[in-house]
Write an enzyme that holds these catalytic residues in place. Structure first.
Site, PDB file in Angstrom:
ATOM      1  N   GLU A 145       0.822  -1.219   0.000  1.00 28.74           N
ATOM      2  CA  GLU A 145       0.000   0.000   0.000  1.00 28.74           C
ATOM      3  C   GLU A 145       0.854   1.267   0.000  1.00 28.74           C
ATOM      4  OE1 GLU A 145      -3.439   2.149   2.768  1.00 28.74           O
ATOM      5  OE2 GLU A 145      -2.185   0.551   3.608  1.00 28.74           O
ATOM      6  N   GLU A 243     -11.549   2.092   6.372  1.00 32.06           N
ATOM      7  CA  GLU A 243     -10.431   2.493   7.220  1.00 32.06           C
ATOM      8  C   GLU A 243     -10.501   4.002   7.453  1.00 32.06           C
ATOM      9  OE1 GLU A 243      -5.990   0.868   7.510  1.00 32.06           O
ATOM     10  OE2 GLU A 243      -6.179   2.407   5.972  1.00 32.06           O
TER      11      GLU A 243
END
Length: 264
Positions: A145, A243
């Site tokens: 990521e 998130e």
């Protein structure tokens, strides 16, 4: 194609529970069918029990990490000199993921703390190749990521072009890109164009509003009505990680789901 949302338990239900196991139960009680979790150091058996008890899907587990070391608390995958630690953390995370039937692990990169960036790139690439083999043996996927400098200053994996280059060098179909739209907007902007450019590499999505990382329906830079339709057209059929930092409380903020026309 219906979108599917998973509660990221690093961010959601933290105001009501300190343990991951209890957050899993709270997520289930409030309608979530899937969760994303950190490696549950010190409570693996409790988390396994909570997953079995609730029947939730564990859609993503973060690589185990060293809380005691400032450089390694965001991962070890790219950090020169930490290769042995990375392998032990990878083995532990894969073992845990098997216990909760999770097929996807976030291979956190770690922080760049000086030296030659090329050494980090070499370490990262070598460790990802090792991870690809280990994960393939367990029929799992690893994701990397790109994270923006405002959220995690010094994080090694900090751009989509860098990620694409690394993935090309690793050349493993089970090491893929995690596209967190909060980070993507901070890093590059132009979300729809960037997603189209890297579409073939993406294996997971996460969401939050920009700039304050709140719920998708909070006023901000991203129009999630448009974004979610784009993800449907994108053809992604996996779980989307929520998130975000609740603006008030997790439960009070869940109205965004129905407001934007979806269900958990």
């Amino acid at each position: 194609m219906a979108l599917k949302f998973a509660a990221n338990l690093n961010f959601l239900f933290t105001e009501r529970a300190t343990s991951i196991a209890e957050r899993i139960r709270l997520a289930h009680q409030n309608g979530f069918r899937a969760v994303e979790i950190p490696y549950p150091e010190g409570e693996t058996s409790d988390v396994v029990s909570a997953v079995k008890e609730t029947g939730v899907v564990v859609s993503l587990v973060n690589l185990a990490f060293d809380k005691s070391d400032d450089q390694l608390r965001f991962g070890s995958t790219s950090v020169p000199g930490s290769e042995k630690l990375f392998r032990s953390q990878l083995d532990a995370t894969i073992d845990f993921a098997r216990q909760v039937n999770c097929g996807k692990i976030h291979l956190t990169a770690g922080l760049f703390k000086g030296g030659q960036e090329s050494d980090y790139t070499k370490t990262y690439t070598a460790n990802l190749k090792i991870a690809a083999d280990s994960l393939r043996a367990s029929k799992m996927i690893g994701v990397i990521e790109p994270i923006n400098k405002y959220a995690v200053p010094g994080y090694y994996m900090n751009s989509y072009s860098k990620a694409a280059g690394i993935l090309a060098d690793v050349a493993a179909d089970n090491i893929q890109l995690l596209a967190d739209l909060y980070h993507l907007q901070h890093l590059h902007g132009n979300v729809s164009k960037t997603l189209e450019e890297y579409k073939a590499l993406i294996g997971h999505f996460q969401i939050a509003q920009v700039p304050h990382r709140h719920e998708p329906d909070v006023s901000g830079e991203l129009d999630y009505g448009f974004v979610f339709k784009a993800l449907q057209e994108f053809g992604y059929d996996g779980w989307i990680g929520c998130e975000y930092k609740p603006k008030t409380t997790t439960v009070e903020g869940l109205g965004w789901v129905s407001k934007l026309g979806y269900t958990l």
